[in-house]
Design an enzyme around this catalytic site. Sequence first.
Site, PDB file in Angstrom:
ATOM      1  N   THR A 160       0.901  -1.157   0.000  1.00 19.91           N
ATOM      2  CA  THR A 160       0.000   0.000   0.000  1.00 19.91           C
ATOM      3  C   THR A 160       0.935   1.201   0.000  1.00 19.91           C
ATOM      4  O   THR A 160       2.019   1.143   0.593  1.00 19.91           O
ATOM      5  CB  THR A 160      -0.925   0.048   1.235  1.00 19.91           C
ATOM      6  N   HIS A 161       0.565   2.252  -0.690  1.00 19.17           N
ATOM      7  CA  HIS A 161       1.452   3.419  -0.860  1.00 19.17           C
ATOM      8  C   HIS A 161       2.769   3.026  -1.507  1.00 19.17           C
ATOM      9  O   HIS A 161       3.792   3.670  -1.293  1.00 19.17           O
ATOM     10  CB  HIS A 161       1.705   4.115   0.476  1.00 19.17           C
ATOM     11  N   SER A 282      17.678  -1.443 -27.063  1.00 16.11           N
ATOM     12  CA  SER A 282      18.000  -0.034 -27.248  1.00 16.11           C
ATOM     13  C   SER A 282      18.966   0.109 -28.409  1.00 16.11           C
ATOM     14  O   SER A 282      19.757  -0.797 -28.688  1.00 16.11           O
ATOM     15  CB  SER A 282      18.639   0.503 -25.967  1.00 16.11           C
ATOM     16  N   LYS A 288      20.109  -3.552 -22.892  1.00 12.92           N
ATOM     17  CA  LYS A 288      18.724  -3.251 -22.557  1.00 12.92           C
ATOM     18  C   LYS A 288      17.704  -4.267 -23.059  1.00 12.92           C
ATOM     19  O   LYS A 288      17.819  -4.800 -24.144  1.00 12.92           O
ATOM     20  CB  LYS A 288      18.339  -1.882 -23.124  1.00 12.92           C
ATOM     21  N   GLU A 295       4.321  -0.594 -21.638  1.00 12.53           N
ATOM     22  CA  GLU A 295       4.418   0.871 -21.704  1.00 12.53           C
ATOM     23  C   GLU A 295       3.491   1.433 -22.783  1.00 12.53           C
ATOM     24  O   GLU A 295       2.800   2.430 -22.574  1.00 12.53           O
ATOM     25  CB  GLU A 295       5.858   1.296 -22.010  1.00 12.53           C
ATOM     26  N   GLN A 327     -21.475  12.268 -38.005  1.00 18.30           N
ATOM     27  CA  GLN A 327     -20.538  11.565 -38.884  1.00 18.30           C
ATOM     28  C   GLN A 327     -19.178  11.398 -38.195  1.00 18.30           C
ATOM     29  O   GLN A 327     -18.421  10.490 -38.499  1.00 18.30           O
ATOM     30  CB  GLN A 327     -20.371  12.343 -40.197  1.00 18.30           C
TER      31      GLN A 327
HETATM   32  N1  ARG Z   1     -22.265   9.767 -43.624  1.00 23.73           N
HETATM   33  C1  ARG Z   1     -23.342  10.148 -42.766  1.00 23.73           C
HETATM   34  C2  ARG Z   1     -23.007   9.845 -41.305  1.00 23.73           C
HETATM   35  O1  ARG Z   1     -22.037   9.215 -41.076  1.00 23.73           O
HETATM   36  C3  ARG Z   1     -24.564   9.402 -43.146  1.00 23.73           C
HETATM   37  C4  ARG Z   1     -25.836  10.093 -42.800  1.00 23.73           C
HETATM   38  C5  ARG Z   1     -25.943  11.343 -43.548  1.00 23.73           C
HETATM   39  N2  ARG Z   1     -27.244  11.901 -43.450  1.00 23.73           N
HETATM   40  C6  ARG Z   1     -27.515  13.150 -43.872  1.00 23.73           C
HETATM   41  N3  ARG Z   1     -28.712  13.541 -43.767  1.00 23.73           N
HETATM   42  N4  ARG Z   1     -26.576  13.889 -44.371  1.00 23.73           N
HETATM   43  O2  ARG Z   1     -23.680  10.242 -40.398  1.00 23.73           O
END
Ligand code: ARG
Length: 465
Positions: A160-161, A282, A288, A295, A327
């Site tokens: 702990t710690h 390394s 190394k 990581e 989108q």
């Molecule tokens: N490429 C668009 C998206 O990923 C699809 C839907 C687009 N719809 C629109 N009314 N422009 O959301």
Amino acid sequence: MEKNNKNYTWAGRFDEPMSDLLKRYNASVNFDKRMWRQDIRGSLAHAKMLVKQNIISAEDGEKIQNGMQQIIKEIESGEFQWSLDLEDVHFNIESRLIALVGDAGKRLHTARSRNDQVATDIRLFLRDNVDLILQKLTDFRKVLVNLAEREAATAMPGLTHLQVAQPITFGHHMMAYFEMFSRDFARLQDCRKRLNFLPLGAAALAGTGYNIDREFVAKELGFDGVCKNSLDAVSDRDFAIEFSAAAAMIMMHISRLSEELVLWMNQRFGYIKLSDGFCTGSSIMPQKKNPDVPELARGKTGRVYGNLTALLTLMKSQPLAYNKDNQEDKEPLFDSIDTLIDTLCIFTEMLQTLKTNPKPMAEALRQGFATATDLADYLVRKGVAFRDAHAIVGAAVKSAEQKNCDLAELSLAELQEFCPQNITLSDDVYSKALTVEAALKARNHVGGTAVEQVLLAVKKAKENL
Ligand code: ARG
């Protein structure tokens, strides 16, 4: 620049052309084409329903089926021409379908919008990947359990710690991670439950005037039901955010484990070895062997947190219903999925190569008075109040520290000096309190580090996996 943009599916009312820069800015095909299988699966289910409801003819339905099979072949073989001009995965596939089967292809989009189409695609895509990740998590948890079983009796200092606290076993330590990743597993299962509803039928936002059968489509696509509100169906991405949060949590656990692996590989610890295949050298220091994999995983945790933040921020100010902002949901989501799957696969392999070095662990246990609590507990059993026992052992530790020895190396007479006169220590203080074995054995209850308990936890885990 194009003379006009009449080649756009939506360009009926447009006169001005779109610049190449805007075309690139607006398009999503470069990343959303990853959802092509889901897009086609959704379209086929939709077409089947349109036929069943007499909205399109059976003949058209068949043409759509055949066209889509052809498109699947073209995409799989790499000959499919993805076009930036066609904006996204939906238009690319629809336009190819029309080229292949003509008017039947033009009828596919009846009673549908790209808004409910894309919402459906993402849910299908995420569901497929959640199922894969659940499988990967199970593989990983199996490795942890096997490691715990093998190392159930390997004593090491529990910290702990980051300071020596009490003896534990390496197996107990691994089972702690098993618990964390099991909760992560349940979180993902839970997320899957909520995402598995069908948006199709919502159309652009308000539903559609056609006599559709949403339940049928839901069943075809393996959804548990339909989204109950059309506005909600096309606009919210909370399921993607929920997944991203679960993914962030998994990476957080991976990162904690990574930190420990890195420490344990440090020469001062020397607790473990990972096979060369998971380490790198390394360019300048020939000696190394660096723990790059843990990581990197620790580092990649940051980007998965970032993806969660990106999606939360993407959603936060959007009015109902669909907005193009959405989108932007795909790249962060895809990145978290990819990072998570890669990390889990690599950790599953890597931990199978992990070897422990019990000697340095035992040595470390001799340096930090890890059995001090057990001496206090021993005194409590002799009738000393715990707070007094704590003080007595504290004094004994101070003296041992000055003598540069362990508590177990103090003679019985030396130990007795710290105790009140009515308390007589006997020789069993060494075997019952001042050995690592005794300390481990004492913690023999559910959740404790006793070897017997670790093996029991392993057994239960194996039954559930
Ligand atoms: N490429 C668009 C998206 O990923 C699809 C839907 C687009 N719809 C629109 N009314 N422009 O959301």
